[in-house]
Write a protein that holds these residues in place. Structure first.
Motif, PDB file in Angstrom:
ATOM      1  N   GLY A 122       0.817  -1.204   0.000  1.00 19.75           N
ATOM      2  CA  GLY A 122       0.000   0.000   0.000  1.00 19.75           C
ATOM      3  C   GLY A 122       0.854   1.258   0.000  1.00 19.75           C
ATOM      4  O   GLY A 122       2.085   1.210  -0.026  1.00 19.75           O
ATOM      5  N   GLY A 123       0.195   2.403   0.044  1.00 20.46           N
ATOM      6  CA  GLY A 123       0.915   3.666  -0.003  1.00 20.46           C
ATOM      7  C   GLY A 123       1.888   3.837   1.141  1.00 20.46           C
ATOM      8  O   GLY A 123       3.068   4.138   0.940  1.00 20.46           O
ATOM      9  N   VAL A 124       1.423   3.651   2.381  1.00 17.64           N
ATOM     10  CA  VAL A 124       2.305   3.756   3.540  1.00 17.64           C
ATOM     11  C   VAL A 124       3.256   2.566   3.604  1.00 17.64           C
ATOM     12  O   VAL A 124       4.464   2.722   3.794  1.00 17.64           O
ATOM     13  CB  VAL A 124       1.493   3.856   4.851  1.00 17.64           C
ATOM     14  N   GLY A 125       2.718   1.368   3.424  1.00 20.36           N
ATOM     15  CA  GLY A 125       3.522   0.163   3.576  1.00 20.36           C
ATOM     16  C   GLY A 125       4.689   0.099   2.616  1.00 20.36           C
ATOM     17  O   GLY A 125       5.807  -0.288   2.991  1.00 20.36           O
ATOM     18  N   SER A 126       4.480   0.462   1.351  1.00 19.16           N
ATOM     19  CA  SER A 126       5.558   0.394   0.373  1.00 19.16           C
ATOM     20  C   SER A 126       6.688   1.358   0.720  1.00 19.16           C
ATOM     21  O   SER A 126       7.871   1.067   0.477  1.00 19.16           O
ATOM     22  CB  SER A 126       5.024   0.693  -1.030  1.00 19.16           C
ATOM     23  N   LEU A 127       6.346   2.501   1.304  1.00 19.20           N
ATOM     24  CA  LEU A 127       7.373   3.451   1.736  1.00 19.20           C
ATOM     25  C   LEU A 127       8.043   2.976   3.026  1.00 19.20           C
ATOM     26  O   LEU A 127       9.255   3.135   3.206  1.00 19.20           O
ATOM     27  CB  LEU A 127       6.754   4.831   1.928  1.00 19.20           C
ATOM     28  N   LEU A 128       7.245   2.385   3.930  1.00 17.80           N
ATOM     29  CA  LEU A 128       7.810   1.857   5.170  1.00 17.80           C
ATOM     30  C   LEU A 128       8.856   0.775   4.903  1.00 17.80           C
ATOM     31  O   LEU A 128       9.903   0.736   5.560  1.00 17.80           O
ATOM     32  CB  LEU A 128       6.699   1.272   6.045  1.00 17.80           C
ATOM     33  N   VAL A 129       8.561  -0.110   3.965  1.00 24.98           N
ATOM     34  CA  VAL A 129       9.522  -1.166   3.626  1.00 24.98           C
ATOM     35  C   VAL A 129      10.867  -0.539   3.243  1.00 24.98           C
ATOM     36  O   VAL A 129      11.931  -0.948   3.725  1.00 24.98           O
ATOM     37  CB  VAL A 129       8.975  -2.035   2.474  1.00 24.98           C
ATOM     38  N   GLN A 130      10.811   0.465   2.390  1.00 29.28           N
ATOM     39  CA  GLN A 130      12.045   1.084   1.910  1.00 29.28           C
ATOM     40  C   GLN A 130      12.772   1.877   2.999  1.00 29.28           C
ATOM     41  O   GLN A 130      13.984   1.791   3.140  1.00 29.28           O
ATOM     42  CB  GLN A 130      11.731   2.009   0.733  1.00 29.28           C
ATOM     43  N   LEU A 131      12.007   2.642   3.768  1.00 31.37           N
ATOM     44  CA  LEU A 131      12.629   3.464   4.808  1.00 31.37           C
ATOM     45  C   LEU A 131      13.158   2.608   5.951  1.00 31.37           C
ATOM     46  O   LEU A 131      14.183   2.940   6.560  1.00 31.37           O
ATOM     47  CB  LEU A 131      11.631   4.505   5.317  1.00 31.37           C
ATOM     48  N   ALA A 132      12.480   1.501   6.267  1.00 33.39           N
ATOM     49  CA  ALA A 132      12.979   0.591   7.290  1.00 33.39           C
ATOM     50  C   ALA A 132      14.286  -0.049   6.837  1.00 33.39           C
ATOM     51  O   ALA A 132      15.231  -0.211   7.629  1.00 33.39           O
ATOM     52  CB  ALA A 132      11.946  -0.488   7.604  1.00 33.39           C
ATOM     53  N   ARG A 133      14.362  -0.417   5.564  1.00 32.93           N
ATOM     54  CA  ARG A 133      15.599  -0.954   5.021  1.00 32.93           C
ATOM     55  C   ARG A 133      16.713   0.081   5.090  1.00 32.93           C
ATOM     56  O   ARG A 133      17.825  -0.206   5.534  1.00 32.93           O
ATOM     57  CB  ARG A 133      15.366  -1.416   3.573  1.00 32.93           C
ATOM     58  N   ARG A 134      16.411   1.318   4.677  1.00 35.31           N
ATOM     59  CA  ARG A 134      17.404   2.398   4.757  1.00 35.31           C
ATOM     60  C   ARG A 134      17.762   2.707   6.196  1.00 35.31           C
ATOM     61  O   ARG A 134      18.882   3.141   6.485  1.00 35.31           O
ATOM     62  CB  ARG A 134      16.856   3.672   4.093  1.00 35.31           C
ATOM     63  N   GLY A 135      16.810   2.481   7.111  1.00 37.05           N
ATOM     64  CA  GLY A 135      17.039   2.786   8.514  1.00 37.05           C
ATOM     65  C   GLY A 135      17.780   1.709   9.277  1.00 37.05           C
ATOM     66  O   GLY A 135      17.933   1.813  10.492  1.00 37.05           O
ATOM     67  N   GLY A 136      18.229   0.664   8.600  1.00 40.44           N
ATOM     68  CA  GLY A 136      19.087  -0.327   9.241  1.00 40.44           C
ATOM     69  C   GLY A 136      18.382  -1.488   9.898  1.00 40.44           C
ATOM     70  O   GLY A 136      18.944  -2.138  10.781  1.00 40.44           O
ATOM     71  N   ALA A 137      17.144  -1.800   9.482  1.00 40.06           N
ATOM     72  CA  ALA A 137      16.464  -2.971  10.039  1.00 40.06           C
ATOM     73  C   ALA A 137      17.266  -4.232   9.730  1.00 40.06           C
ATOM     74  O   ALA A 137      17.823  -4.384   8.644  1.00 40.06           O
ATOM     75  CB  ALA A 137      15.061  -3.085   9.444  1.00 40.06           C
ATOM     76  N   SER A 138      17.327  -5.140  10.688  1.00 43.99           N
ATOM     77  CA  SER A 138      18.056  -6.395  10.457  1.00 43.99           C
ATOM     78  C   SER A 138      17.289  -7.324   9.543  1.00 43.99           C
ATOM     79  O   SER A 138      17.876  -8.131   8.808  1.00 43.99           O
ATOM     80  CB  SER A 138      18.338  -7.097  11.792  1.00 43.99           C
ATOM     81  N   MET A 139      15.954  -7.215   9.560  1.00 49.86           N
ATOM     82  CA  MET A 139      15.104  -7.998   8.664  1.00 49.86           C
ATOM     83  C   MET A 139      13.791  -7.254   8.481  1.00 49.86           C
ATOM     84  O   MET A 139      13.223  -6.741   9.443  1.00 49.86           O
ATOM     85  CB  MET A 139      14.830  -9.399   9.216  1.00 49.86           C
ATOM     86  N   VAL A 140      13.348  -7.182   7.226  1.00 49.68           N
ATOM     87  CA  VAL A 140      12.056  -6.576   6.919  1.00 49.68           C
ATOM     88  C   VAL A 140      11.163  -7.655   6.320  1.00 49.68           C
ATOM     89  O   VAL A 140      11.482  -8.220   5.266  1.00 49.68           O
ATOM     90  CB  VAL A 140      12.186  -5.408   5.927  1.00 49.68           C
ATOM     91  N   ILE A 141      10.067  -7.948   7.008  1.00 46.56           N
ATOM     92  CA  ILE A 141       9.105  -8.933   6.517  1.00 46.56           C
ATOM     93  C   ILE A 141       7.850  -8.182   6.096  1.00 46.56           C
ATOM     94  O   ILE A 141       7.295  -7.391   6.858  1.00 46.56           O
ATOM     95  CB  ILE A 141       8.756  -9.980   7.584  1.00 46.56           C
ATOM     96  N   ALA A 142       7.425  -8.422   4.862  1.00 42.77           N
ATOM     97  CA  ALA A 142       6.247  -7.753   4.308  1.00 42.77           C
ATOM     98  C   ALA A 142       5.037  -8.668   4.409  1.00 42.77           C
ATOM     99  O   ALA A 142       5.112  -9.848   4.054  1.00 42.77           O
ATOM    100  CB  ALA A 142       6.504  -7.389   2.849  1.00 42.77           C
TER     101      ALA A 142
END
Length: 326
Positions: A153-173
């Motif tokens: 979604g609109g928020v979710g697709s941006l969250l995935v990217q920003l969480a990755r840029r923010g150093g998350a150890s794992m991003v699960i969608a």
């Protein structure tokens, strides 16, 4: 000019295009010719009278626009004429009027829009971009395993990217179709799960070595919130940014307390200030212009198809950002 309104609550068909006078910019104001107006899920809820606040009728929806300054009022900087701008109406206390061909607003409320950013993308970086940005500021992902609900979604697709840029150890969608999960993976998610499948929280646990995720960003609510607790690690955090009910009962809260887990509520508007909105949007625009943040476009509809645009969101057929193009 043409504008969209609804004069009664109900299904998408209550949206209608009406003729209105073109607003005249007053002192300190600018007249913006709208090239794109964002549509948000809370407007779908408001139209159906399922939102937390019931608007007065008739209602002219739309809280974010992007376009070009066409005219200015007295006492306004003349250099704004012809400028490409984004206008986060919601951030200046105006929750209406964006689904239209023209909007008059204070000259101080417009945010410069780089040439590299489309009007449609700009709309995707206002309500939804600011929501994703502030969610991660409030609950940082660095070094943590995180689960993003509605990840296409609109928020979710941006969250995935920003969480990755923010150093998350794992991003699960978490997403409900193969297409949406593939999109989330293409945006940087490490794993993707089907939240409509039985036992999906156990799938999340397996992918985290049976530990569970440290943070769940829940922007939808409902029964998902309750089921997601099975995927949350001890001492984990459930961030509730949805606008509907969350499905949690007293027993769920007691269970969370026993596992040292916490619930964090999230509401965007109280976190915003005029100066902060401008700088935050400038940050998001810079990332997008540099190709480091992608806005997923979920569809462009002319004003007279506003009802179909609402249906696309309501029926979960859309991914990313849906806009009207007057």
């Amino acid at each position: 000019m043409k504008a969209v309104q609804f004069s009664r609550f109900g299904p998408a068909d209550v949206l209608e295009v009406v003729e209105m006078p073109v607003p005249e910019p007053g002192r300190g104001e600018v007249l913006v010719r709208v090239h794109a107006a964002g549509i948000n899920f809370f407007e779908v809820l408001m139209r159906a009278n399922r939102y937390a606040v019931t608007p007065d009728l008739p209602m002219f929806p739309g809280v974010e626009i992007a376009g070009v300054v066409e005219r200015i009022g007295l006492g306004t900087d003349a250099s704004l004429v012809g400028a490409r701008v984004a206008v986060p109406l919601f951030a200046i206390g105006r929750g209406w009027g964006g689904y239209a061909e023209f909007v008059a607003v204070s000259g101080g409320s417009v945010v410069p829009l780089p040439d590299a950013i489309s009007f449609e993308a700009a709309c995707g970086l206002m309500v939804q971009g600011l929501t994703a940005l502030h969610l991660l500021r409030r609950s940082p992902a660095r070094g943590k395993a995180v689960l993003v609900h509605a990840a296409a979604g609109g928020v979710g697709s941006l969250l995935v990217q920003l969480a990755r840029r923010g150093g998350a150890s794992m991003v699960i969608a978490a997403a409900g179709s193969d297409e949406k999960r593939a999109l989330a993976l293409s945006l940087g998610a490490d794993r993707a799960v089907d939240y409509t499948a039985p036992g999906w929280p156990q799938d999340v646990k397996r992918q985290t070595g049976e530990t569970g995720v440290d943070i769940i960003y829940d922007t939808v609510g409902g029964e998902f919130s309750k089921a997601a607790l099975d995927a949350l690690a001890p001492c984990g955090e459930l961030v509730l940014a949805a606008m509907g009910r969350f499905g949690l009962e007293a027993a769920d809260i007691e269970r969370m307390l026993a596992d040292n887990q916490s619930i964090r509520g999230f509401s965007l508007l109280p976190l915003l200030s005029p100066q902060g909105v401008s700088s935050d949007l400038a940050e998001l625009f810079a990332l997008a212009a540099a190709g480091r943040l992608k806005v997923v476009e979920g569809g462009r509809f002319p004003l007279h198809q506003a009802a179909e645009a609402h249906r696309a969101i309501e029926e979960r057929r859309a991914v990313g950002k849906v806009v009207l193009t007057p």
